[in-house]
Design a protein around this motif. Structure first.
Motif, PDB file in Angstrom:
ATOM      1  N   GLU A  81       0.875  -1.329  -0.087  1.00  0.00           N
ATOM      2  CA  GLU A  81      -0.110   0.081  -0.105  1.00  0.00           C
ATOM      3  C   GLU A  81       0.843   1.141  -0.127  1.00  0.00           C
ATOM      4  N   ASN A  82       0.415   2.329  -0.811  1.00  0.00           N
ATOM      5  CA  ASN A  82       0.986   3.505  -0.743  1.00  0.00           C
ATOM      6  C   ASN A  82      -0.012   4.499  -0.975  1.00  0.00           C
ATOM      7  N   GLU A  83       0.160   5.733  -1.089  1.00  0.00           N
ATOM      8  CA  GLU A  83      -0.926   7.070  -1.050  1.00  0.00           C
ATOM      9  C   GLU A  83      -1.962   6.596  -2.155  1.00  0.00           C
ATOM     10  N   HIS A  84      -1.541   6.027  -3.132  1.00  0.00           N
ATOM     11  CA  HIS A  84      -2.524   5.781  -4.518  1.00  0.00           C
ATOM     12  C   HIS A  84      -2.958   4.541  -4.552  1.00  0.00           C
ATOM     13  N   LEU A  85      -2.369   3.548  -4.162  1.00  0.00           N
ATOM     14  CA  LEU A  85      -2.902   1.996  -4.535  1.00  0.00           C
ATOM     15  C   LEU A  85      -2.928   1.125  -3.258  1.00  0.00           C
ATOM     16  N   ARG A  86      -3.730   0.181  -3.226  1.00  0.00           N
ATOM     17  CA  ARG A  86      -3.479  -0.803  -2.307  1.00  0.00           C
ATOM     18  C   ARG A  86      -3.853  -2.410  -3.092  1.00  0.00           C
ATOM     19  N   ALA A  87      -2.947  -3.056  -3.099  1.00  0.00           N
ATOM     20  CA  ALA A  87      -3.009  -4.196  -3.667  1.00  0.00           C
ATOM     21  C   ALA A  87      -2.837  -5.388  -2.616  1.00  0.00           C
ATOM     22  N   GLU A  88      -3.811  -6.410  -2.827  1.00  0.00           N
ATOM     23  CA  GLU A  88      -3.965  -7.388  -1.537  1.00  0.00           C
ATOM     24  C   GLU A  88      -3.635  -8.723  -2.414  1.00  0.00           C
ATOM     25  N   PHE A  89      -2.986  -9.533  -1.917  1.00  0.00           N
ATOM     26  CA  PHE A  89      -2.762 -10.920  -2.523  1.00  0.00           C
ATOM     27  C   PHE A  89      -3.091 -11.964  -1.552  1.00  0.00           C
ATOM     28  N   ALA A  90      -3.574 -12.822  -2.196  1.00  0.00           N
ATOM     29  CA  ALA A  90      -4.075 -14.115  -1.265  1.00  0.00           C
ATOM     30  C   ALA A  90      -2.944 -15.028  -1.194  1.00  0.00           C
ATOM     31  N   LEU A  91      -2.235 -15.071   0.131  1.00  0.00           N
ATOM     32  CA  LEU A  91      -0.962 -15.977  -0.134  1.00  0.00           C
ATOM     33  C   LEU A  91      -1.579 -17.421  -0.036  1.00  0.00           C
ATOM     34  N   GLY A  92      -2.645 -17.924   0.379  1.00  0.00           N
ATOM     35  CA  GLY A  92      -2.983 -19.181   0.402  1.00  0.00           C
ATOM     36  C   GLY A  92      -3.791 -19.617  -0.596  1.00  0.00           C
ATOM     37  N   LEU A  93      -3.851 -18.955  -1.685  1.00  0.00           N
ATOM     38  CA  LEU A  93      -4.493 -19.229  -2.815  1.00  0.00           C
ATOM     39  C   LEU A  93      -3.838 -18.780  -4.129  1.00  0.00           C
ATOM     40  N   GLY A  94      -2.431 -19.387  -4.438  1.00  0.00           N
ATOM     41  CA  GLY A  94      -1.721 -19.249  -5.368  1.00  0.00           C
ATOM     42  C   GLY A  94      -1.134 -17.839  -5.717  1.00  0.00           C
ATOM     43  N   GLY A  95      -1.056 -16.897  -4.669  1.00  0.00           N
ATOM     44  CA  GLY A  95      -0.662 -15.701  -4.557  1.00  0.00           C
ATOM     45  C   GLY A  95      -1.492 -14.628  -5.298  1.00  0.00           C
ATOM     46  N   ARG A  96      -2.698 -15.315  -5.608  1.00  0.00           N
ATOM     47  CA  ARG A  96      -3.874 -14.213  -6.330  1.00  0.00           C
ATOM     48  C   ARG A  96      -3.820 -12.792  -6.137  1.00  0.00           C
ATOM     49  N   LEU A  97      -3.619 -11.738  -6.793  1.00  0.00           N
ATOM     50  CA  LEU A  97      -3.866 -10.329  -6.673  1.00  0.00           C
ATOM     51  C   LEU A  97      -5.479 -10.188  -6.485  1.00  0.00           C
ATOM     52  N   VAL A  98      -5.834 -10.204  -5.431  1.00  0.00           N
ATOM     53  CA  VAL A  98      -7.533 -10.343  -5.423  1.00  0.00           C
ATOM     54  C   VAL A  98      -8.080  -8.889  -5.210  1.00  0.00           C
ATOM     55  N   ARG A  99      -7.352  -7.888  -5.222  1.00  0.00           N
ATOM     56  CA  ARG A  99      -7.887  -6.463  -4.952  1.00  0.00           C
ATOM     57  C   ARG A  99      -6.682  -5.473  -5.313  1.00  0.00           C
ATOM     58  N   LEU A 100      -6.987  -4.607  -6.478  1.00  0.00           N
ATOM     59  CA  LEU A 100      -6.370  -3.567  -6.795  1.00  0.00           C
ATOM     60  C   LEU A 100      -7.196  -2.257  -6.800  1.00  0.00           C
ATOM     61  N   PHE A 101      -6.828  -1.483  -5.575  1.00  0.00           N
ATOM     62  CA  PHE A 101      -7.784  -0.300  -5.311  1.00  0.00           C
ATOM     63  C   PHE A 101      -6.963   0.912  -5.644  1.00  0.00           C
ATOM     64  N   ASP A 102      -7.728   1.847  -6.517  1.00  0.00           N
ATOM     65  CA  ASP A 102      -7.348   2.893  -6.795  1.00  0.00           C
ATOM     66  C   ASP A 102      -7.798   3.944  -5.761  1.00  0.00           C
ATOM     67  N   LYS A 103      -7.032   4.441  -4.587  1.00  0.00           N
ATOM     68  CA  LYS A 103      -7.271   5.236  -3.706  1.00  0.00           C
ATOM     69  C   LYS A 103      -7.447   6.669  -3.906  1.00  0.00           C
ATOM     70  N   SER A 104      -6.913   7.028  -5.015  1.00  0.00           N
ATOM     71  CA  SER A 104      -7.020   8.568  -5.472  1.00  0.00           C
ATOM     72  C   SER A 104      -8.472   8.669  -6.261  1.00  0.00           C
ATOM     73  N   ALA A 105      -8.891   7.603  -6.899  1.00  0.00           N
ATOM     74  CA  ALA A 105     -10.057   7.661  -7.596  1.00  0.00           C
ATOM     75  C   ALA A 105     -11.454   6.990  -6.822  1.00  0.00           C
ATOM     76  N   ASN A 106     -11.003   6.186  -5.870  1.00  0.00           N
ATOM     77  CA  ASN A 106     -11.875   5.540  -4.972  1.00  0.00           C
ATOM     78  C   ASN A 106     -12.506   4.367  -5.692  1.00  0.00           C
ATOM     79  N   ARG A 107     -11.771   3.580  -6.656  1.00  0.00           N
ATOM     80  CA  ARG A 107     -12.428   2.669  -7.541  1.00  0.00           C
ATOM     81  C   ARG A 107     -11.561   1.264  -7.485  1.00  0.00           C
ATOM     82  N   GLU A 108     -12.123   0.202  -7.911  1.00  0.00           N
ATOM     83  CA  GLU A 108     -11.640  -1.053  -7.764  1.00  0.00           C
ATOM     84  C   GLU A 108     -11.047  -1.119  -9.286  1.00  0.00           C
ATOM     85  N   LEU A 109      -9.745  -1.535  -9.528  1.00  0.00           N
ATOM     86  CA  LEU A 109      -9.182  -1.599 -10.686  1.00  0.00           C
ATOM     87  C   LEU A 109      -9.472  -3.203 -11.344  1.00  0.00           C
TER      88      LEU A 109
END
Length: 630
Positions: A81-109
């Protein structure tokens, strides 16, 4: 720019994947909904399609024990996480990037699923929709898509955190290392794949990114042509400028569009909404393929969306032009590339595709996939472990050393030979510890060196059985039967008897094979140490009886099963099929009207709609049974 790497959880309605099916998957590889024809394709694409086909998912075990009842459970996440993005990875599920959130625009990518519901779309069975998935090795959703990866924190020279995930892929014998970091408003990922063995192996990679579908969603690449397939096997080169197929919501049926990108530009793909906001994915030129997958707008597509948890399409990036290709990877080779995920805005994404493509391209081409930070840390050892994966990379290295074979890993990863109780038997054979006796074999191996180790070990029912399984998986049925029969002469077991039955059926000895399957099932009580294989053995026996033209015996078998087993979807389907084969259309119809839900119905499988049409030729297929994709 300062970013953080932390561990977190997300609680959501969850249907557990469940324990693996401990019966070895020696049958043929679960197939995707269709195979690709090479007719009319360029020579290189046709050659890649013909190369490196995989016949079996062995030594992996199937993940087919899940249902559709969900309860709140926590998903373990690594969060960048930084001031622009939040990236969430599911470590128990193949490392899937389950969320990429654009904090500046308040939307899911990327599409963020609000449930966790496994479905039968992966090579091992269980798969879930949403996020960005990493697929390596062979065509399909990779064997570790619902399994833990190793994960660690790495600190870059500039002090910024890097998330590292890695594992050993057992079919191709490859080490994969993924490093991820945030730079300003972009998520950067570096992928390194190492063939640690001296021999050539097949290689495949596709990054599959789910994006929430809206009426105005539109997808762009730099390509003017694409190879289209609509689940009929044909790959047809289509002019994208002549017919606009860039709106996923307008697609009438499920389809794949493999965009034929120009080779002189940075590969990219972008998914935008009607306002011009969305996600761009760019990469270095090694990742030259781009694909759009759409479910379509038919009743079956809507059913699949509900089944998986929501409506989405996928933009994808791979090493080849189409997803049916494998590449030869030389022994000792390391391949690597970089990818970037970033928010993008284009003022006017509407209008003719050719014109809009140029406008989108002008914006996206300003992005760079390259990240010096990831290059700098590629060989740096992990500083803080976040999760442990499987022992197989370590055990393969010990095995190779035992027989003087090369196994050259990557400096930035390490494997733990003590991880996982399921591998205890193999650790013991390698002299790494004593195994606790177990009622069932819990894991399997493949390859010449493992077979040699078993041959040199003290003779036992297990050594013969495992040598039979290795032979069975590589298609040597005669050697497999010899191994199983040797095991059974020393000790009668359900697993060796079952495997012998399957080998006999595959060899054309159907009646003898069914007799062995029946004997294996008789050796397996409903309760106790073999509970986990009771239902799978019953199902295999029922399927074999039905295929051999014995529907009445199938109905008798199902009638003897406990209510909890008989009520499962696959057994209900077996009852319906047996009733139809017996000429009892009324009973088949009664069962279907009661409702049959099959949690592991496979992508492209039309069994439910076909059964309904056989039972009720003059009635339309109900929505609950419509999984059509074409």
């Amino acid at each position: 720019m300062t970013s953080t790497l932390t561990l977190d959880t997300r609680t959501l309605p969850t249907a557990q994947v469940g324990a693996p099916n401990t019966l070895p998957a020696v049958a043929s590889m679960p197939q995707a909904p269709y195979e690709a024809s090479t007719e009319g394709l360029p020579v290189d694409i046709a050659a890649n399609i013909a190369y490196g086909q995989v016949a079996s998912i062995h030594p992996y075990l199937l993940q087919d024990q899940y249902g559709r009842e969900r309860s709140p459970e926590k998903m373990k996440l690594a969060v960048l996480e930084n001031e622009h993005l939040r990236a969430e990875f599911a470590l128990g599920l193949g490392g899937r990037l389950v969320r990429l959130f654009d904090k500046s625009a308040n939307r899911e990518l990327v599409y963020r699923n609000d449930i966790f519901q496994p479905a039968n779309l992966a090579l091992r069975g269980a798969w879930f929709s949403g996020g960005a998935e990493w697929n390596i090795g062979m065509r399909g959703h990779w064997p570790l898509t619902c399994a833990p990866l190793y994960a660690a924190a790495v600190t870059a020279p500039d002090g910024e955190p890097v998330l590292r995930m890695w594992e050993y892929e057992r079919i191709r014998g490859l080490i994969v290392q993924l490093d991820a970091t945030l730079e300003a408003d972009a998520l950067h990922v570096q992928v390194r794949v190492r063939n640690p063995h001296p021999h050539e192996t097949g290689m495949y990679w596709w990054t599959n990114i789910a994006v929430a579908q809206t009426p105005g969603s539109r997808v762009f690449t730099a390509a003017s042509h694409a190879y289209r397939t609509g689940y009929d096997g044909r790959l047809t080169l289509t002019d994208l400028d002549a017919g606009d197929v860039s709106y996923p919501a307008s697609a009438p049926t499920a389809a794949d569009w493999f965009h034929d990108l120009p080779s002189d530009r940075m590969p990219w793909i972008a998914a935008l909404d009607a306002h011009g906001d969305g996600l761009a994915h760019v990469s270095t030129r090694e990742l030259k393929g781009r694909k759009l997958f759409v479910w379509g707008s038919g009743a079956g597509a809507r059913h699949w969306a509900d089944w998986l948890g929501g409506s989405y399409f996928e933009i994808q990036a791979g090493l080849t032009t189409t997803q049916y290709e494998h590449l030869p990877m030389p022994g000792g080779a390391t391949w690597e590339w970089q990818e970037a995920f970033l928010p993008v805005h284009v003022e006017d994404p509407s209008g003719a595709y050719a014109d809009a493509r140029e406008r989108v391209g002008e914006v996206v081409s300003k992005a760079s996939p390259e990240c010096e930070r990831l290059t700098a840390v590629a060989d740096v050892a992990p500083s803080r472990m976040l999760q442990t994966g499987s022992p197989w990379g370590a055990l393969e290295q010990v095995l190779a050393a035992r027989y003087g074979s090369a196994f050259e890993g990557l400096p930035g990863v390490r494997f733990d030979a003590d991880a996982g109780e399921d591998a205890a038997y193999w650790r013991e054979l390698l002299g790494l510890g004593a195994a606790v006796p177990d009622a069932l074999p819990r894991s399997y191996v493949a390859g010449e060196l493992w077979d040699r180790l078993l041959a040199e070990a003290p003779e036992s029912p297990l050594t013969h059985y495992h040598r039979g399984v290795i032979s069975h998986a590589r298609g040597d049925l005669r050697a497999a039967m010899t191994g199983y029969e040797s095991s059974l002469r020393m000790d009668e077991s359900a697993w060796a008897r079952r495997a012998l039955g399957l080998a006999k059926i595959a060899s054309g000895e159907t009646d003898a094979g069914i007799a062995d399957l029946a004997a294996a099932f008789a050796l397996t009580p409903e309760t106790g140490s073999t509970t986990s294989v009771f239902a799978p053995l019953a199902l295999e026996l029922g399927e074999a009886l039905l295929a051999a033209g014995h529907p009445d015996e199938v109905r008798a078998l199902v009638a003897t099963l406990p209510d909890g087993v008989r009520a499962r979807g696959r057994f209900r389907v077996l009852e319906v099929r047996a009733a139809l084969a017996s000429g009892d259309r009324a009973e088949a119809g009664r069962l279907l009207e009661q409702g049959v839900e099959v949690p592991d119905i496979r992508e492209g499988e039309l069994s439910m709609s076909e059964l309904w049409r056989q039972a009720f030729p003059d009635r339309p297929v109900p929505a609950q049974y419509d999984f059509t994709m074409s």
